[in-house]
Design a protein around this motif. Sequence first.
Motif, PDB file in Angstrom:
ATOM      1  N   LEU A 170       0.831  -1.212   0.000  1.00 49.89           N
ATOM      2  CA  LEU A 170       0.000   0.000   0.000  1.00 49.89           C
ATOM      3  C   LEU A 170       0.862   1.258   0.000  1.00 49.89           C
ATOM      4  O   LEU A 170       0.585   2.226  -0.734  1.00 49.89           O
ATOM      5  N   LEU A 171       1.902   1.249   0.809  1.00 45.00           N
ATOM      6  CA  LEU A 171       2.796   2.412   0.840  1.00 45.00           C
ATOM      7  C   LEU A 171       3.500   2.591  -0.499  1.00 45.00           C
ATOM      8  O   LEU A 171       3.702   3.730  -0.968  1.00 45.00           O
ATOM      9  N   MET A 172       3.880   1.510  -1.163  1.00 42.60           N
ATOM     10  CA  MET A 172       4.516   1.606  -2.480  1.00 42.60           C
ATOM     11  C   MET A 172       3.541   2.154  -3.518  1.00 42.60           C
ATOM     12  O   MET A 172       3.910   2.981  -4.377  1.00 42.60           O
ATOM     13  N   MET A 173       2.290   1.708  -3.454  1.00 48.30           N
ATOM     14  CA  MET A 173       1.273   2.227  -4.367  1.00 48.30           C
ATOM     15  C   MET A 173       1.063   3.717  -4.136  1.00 48.30           C
ATOM     16  O   MET A 173       0.908   4.502  -5.093  1.00 48.30           O
ATOM     17  N   MET A 174       1.045   4.128  -2.895  1.00 48.46           N
ATOM     18  CA  MET A 174       0.902   5.554  -2.592  1.00 48.46           C
ATOM     19  C   MET A 174       2.076   6.349  -3.142  1.00 48.46           C
ATOM     20  O   MET A 174       1.910   7.454  -3.670  1.00 48.46           O
ATOM     21  N   GLN A 175       3.299   5.747  -3.019  1.00 50.32           N
ATOM     22  CA  GLN A 175       4.474   6.452  -3.511  1.00 50.32           C
ATOM     23  C   GLN A 175       4.398   6.629  -5.023  1.00 50.32           C
ATOM     24  O   GLN A 175       4.733   7.699  -5.558  1.00 50.32           O
ATOM     25  N   ARG A 176       3.937   5.586  -5.736  1.00 50.38           N
ATOM     26  CA  ARG A 176       3.851   5.686  -7.193  1.00 50.38           C
ATOM     27  C   ARG A 176       2.757   6.654  -7.645  1.00 50.38           C
ATOM     28  O   ARG A 176       2.866   7.308  -8.663  1.00 50.38           O
ATOM     29  N   SER A 177       1.672   6.707  -6.867  1.00 51.70           N
ATOM     30  CA  SER A 177       0.561   7.578  -7.257  1.00 51.70           C
ATOM     31  C   SER A 177       0.694   8.987  -6.704  1.00 51.70           C
ATOM     32  O   SER A 177      -0.209   9.809  -6.888  1.00 51.70           O
ATOM     33  N   GLY A 178       1.796   9.238  -5.984  1.00 53.17           N
ATOM     34  CA  GLY A 178       1.997  10.569  -5.442  1.00 53.17           C
ATOM     35  C   GLY A 178       1.143  10.857  -4.229  1.00 53.17           C
ATOM     36  O   GLY A 178       0.888  12.012  -3.911  1.00 53.17           O
ATOM     37  N   GLY A 179       0.649   9.830  -3.568  1.00 50.05           N
ATOM     38  CA  GLY A 179      -0.135  10.034  -2.346  1.00 50.05           C
ATOM     39  C   GLY A 179      -1.582  10.350  -2.597  1.00 50.05           C
ATOM     40  O   GLY A 179      -2.289  10.795  -1.686  1.00 50.05           O
ATOM     41  N   VAL A 180      -2.060  10.145  -3.849  1.00 51.77           N
ATOM     42  CA  VAL A 180      -3.445  10.446  -4.181  1.00 51.77           C
ATOM     43  C   VAL A 180      -4.352   9.362  -3.607  1.00 51.77           C
ATOM     44  O   VAL A 180      -4.080   8.182  -3.756  1.00 51.77           O
ATOM     45  N   GLY A 181      -5.451   9.759  -2.971  1.00 52.74           N
ATOM     46  CA  GLY A 181      -6.447   8.812  -2.499  1.00 52.74           C
ATOM     47  C   GLY A 181      -6.274   8.371  -1.066  1.00 52.74           C
ATOM     48  O   GLY A 181      -7.036   7.536  -0.587  1.00 52.74           O
ATOM     49  N   ILE A 182      -5.297   8.863  -0.337  1.00 53.35           N
ATOM     50  CA  ILE A 182      -5.101   8.477   1.047  1.00 53.35           C
ATOM     51  C   ILE A 182      -4.604   9.686   1.823  1.00 53.35           C
ATOM     52  O   ILE A 182      -3.817  10.498   1.303  1.00 53.35           O
ATOM     53  N   SER A 183      -5.073   9.826   3.042  1.00 56.94           N
ATOM     54  CA  SER A 183      -4.710  10.990   3.848  1.00 56.94           C
ATOM     55  C   SER A 183      -3.367  10.777   4.516  1.00 56.94           C
ATOM     56  O   SER A 183      -2.852   9.648   4.604  1.00 56.94           O
ATOM     57  N   GLU A 184      -2.815  11.876   4.996  1.00 58.57           N
ATOM     58  CA  GLU A 184      -1.538  11.806   5.695  1.00 58.57           C
ATOM     59  C   GLU A 184      -1.671  10.995   6.979  1.00 58.57           C
ATOM     60  O   GLU A 184      -0.746  10.254   7.359  1.00 58.57           O
ATOM     61  N   GLU A 185      -2.827  11.116   7.607  1.00 60.85           N
ATOM     62  CA  GLU A 185      -3.038  10.365   8.846  1.00 60.85           C
ATOM     63  C   GLU A 185      -3.043   8.863   8.587  1.00 60.85           C
ATOM     64  O   GLU A 185      -2.442   8.079   9.349  1.00 60.85           O
ATOM     65  N   ASP A 186      -3.690   8.440   7.481  1.00 59.47           N
ATOM     66  CA  ASP A 186      -3.693   7.009   7.148  1.00 59.47           C
ATOM     67  C   ASP A 186      -2.295   6.522   6.795  1.00 59.47           C
ATOM     68  O   ASP A 186      -1.903   5.393   7.118  1.00 59.47           O
ATOM     69  N   ARG A 187      -1.527   7.383   6.087  1.00 55.25           N
ATOM     70  CA  ARG A 187      -0.162   6.985   5.724  1.00 55.25           C
ATOM     71  C   ARG A 187       0.688   6.777   6.969  1.00 55.25           C
ATOM     72  O   ARG A 187       1.435   5.790   7.069  1.00 55.25           O
ATOM     73  N   GLN A 188       0.570   7.680   7.930  1.00 55.50           N
ATOM     74  CA  GLN A 188       1.334   7.534   9.161  1.00 55.50           C
ATOM     75  C   GLN A 188       0.887   6.286   9.944  1.00 55.50           C
ATOM     76  O   GLN A 188       1.715   5.602  10.567  1.00 55.50           O
ATOM     77  N   ALA A 189      -0.411   6.006   9.877  1.00 57.88           N
ATOM     78  CA  ALA A 189      -0.905   4.797  10.554  1.00 57.88           C
ATOM     79  C   ALA A 189      -0.317   3.537   9.928  1.00 57.88           C
ATOM     80  O   ALA A 189       0.057   2.582  10.624  1.00 57.88           O
ATOM     81  N   LEU A 190      -0.237   3.550   8.572  1.00 57.02           N
ATOM     82  CA  LEU A 190       0.376   2.413   7.884  1.00 57.02           C
ATOM     83  C   LEU A 190       1.841   2.261   8.279  1.00 57.02           C
ATOM     84  O   LEU A 190       2.333   1.142   8.506  1.00 57.02           O
ATOM     85  N   GLU A 191       2.555   3.370   8.361  1.00 49.72           N
ATOM     86  CA  GLU A 191       3.960   3.307   8.740  1.00 49.72           C
ATOM     87  C   GLU A 191       4.117   2.770  10.164  1.00 49.72           C
ATOM     88  O   GLU A 191       5.026   1.978  10.448  1.00 49.72           O
ATOM     89  N   ARG A 192       3.229   3.219  11.052  1.00 50.36           N
ATOM     90  CA  ARG A 192       3.303   2.717  12.425  1.00 50.36           C
ATOM     91  C   ARG A 192       3.013   1.211  12.474  1.00 50.36           C
ATOM     92  O   ARG A 192       3.629   0.473  13.225  1.00 50.36           O
TER      93      ARG A 192
END
Length: 456
Positions: A237-259
């Motif tokens: 999911l994080l790789m998909m976000m990186q390729r799409s430039g973070g479109v479609g997911i909030s910063e809060e969700d990204r940080q939750a994924l990282e955690r």
Amino acid sequence: MLTAAMVAIAVGMMTIVAYWTVSSTLRESVDKDLATEASALLQQAVQPTTMVDAQKVVDNFRLYNSATRVSIRLPASSFVIGDDIPQLTSAESAGTDAVMATVDGERIYSKRSESGATVLLARDMTSLNQLITSLGLVLLLVGLFGIFLAIAAGMMVAKAGLRPIRRLHAAVDRVRRTDELRPIEVIGNDELADLTCGFNEMLEALENSRRRQADLVADAGHELKTPLTSMRTNIELLMMMQRSGGVGISEEDRQALERDVIAQMEELSTLIGDLVDLARDDVPETSLEQVDLLEVIDDALMRVKRRRPDVQFKTNTTPWYLDGDTHGLGRAILNLLDNAAKWSPHDGVVRLAMTPLFDGTVEITVADSGPGIPEEDREKVFERFFRSVQARSTPGSGLGLAIVKQTIERHGGTITAGESSDGGAEMRVVLPGFAMPGELEKSRLGAGRKRKNRRS
């Protein structure tokens, strides 16, 4: 072969002794007969009637002793009455009144009386020598048969005695070829049967070890699969976000994924560490050291308090020392305290108490205020990867208490699970040792003296 050689020597010696004894006895009996007969004839030879008719005495003797030749020479006479028997040489008869010798296969006995009368008796030894020769052949055949029988019996006994060893060898070869640990049939109740029982126990231990290893690998694979799958999903999911430039997911969700990824990596690291500790062999005796148990408990308490600042910890400790592995005991105490803190509610109380017992051991109890352990699960909680129904919704690998039990038993102690005074779980650990380090040193010196005495 050694048995056959010893039997051959024994039979050979017995054969030689028997042959020599029998042949000597037979020859001595002939000599005694000739001596007795010669004495009787000599008494007759000096009688007045014999002086007149010596030929009649000789004829009467021949009538009852056909196998013996006889000749009589009367006193003061050079004329010999009877058979022509070779006269013994002067060297053989010089200075004696009786002499015996073997001449041309005959046993000749010559006896002379004080009056000058001489009796000569000669007996053919051909039949006796043939008898002695036949006896020797019979003894030789009996000896050879005895040696052959000993060899055959030795082979049969050796074959029967070595049959269990051959079965053991076949079993070892079967294990090597097929990797199959099937027990061997035990026959009898002798030392070889005991050896077979010991070998079967070894096979059973190997089978149990193999089963535990297979279970460990299977359980470890199953436990590793879940966090790996979850972490892979989050990373994708994080790789998909990186390729799409973070479109479609909030910063809060990204940080939750990282955690989540970091937490799953920590979970994997903890699980792998637990597996390594669980699979580690027993610590060799040479690596044991004097452990200050109070210091180990204090260090573990300090680490647990940092993790759960919302939980109270009450301790009642006493100095205690033992020979052991500081790292292993520290990990075991830390797991017990971690487990108690994890199940304690907010503002809960974890209680640790140390009580020296009268048999040279100390009792350590760790109690919490959590939901406790069901009675039917109190023996199972020390099994690898076992997790009760209440624990399956919380993080953990199910290896902590298994590691604790292995470590405690390696140090000669025991651990049991029970219920605390407020309904939570209580772990009771009993360990050997000494209250003062000086007592530990005295015990070591005493054990060293005992070992020296045994060696001397």
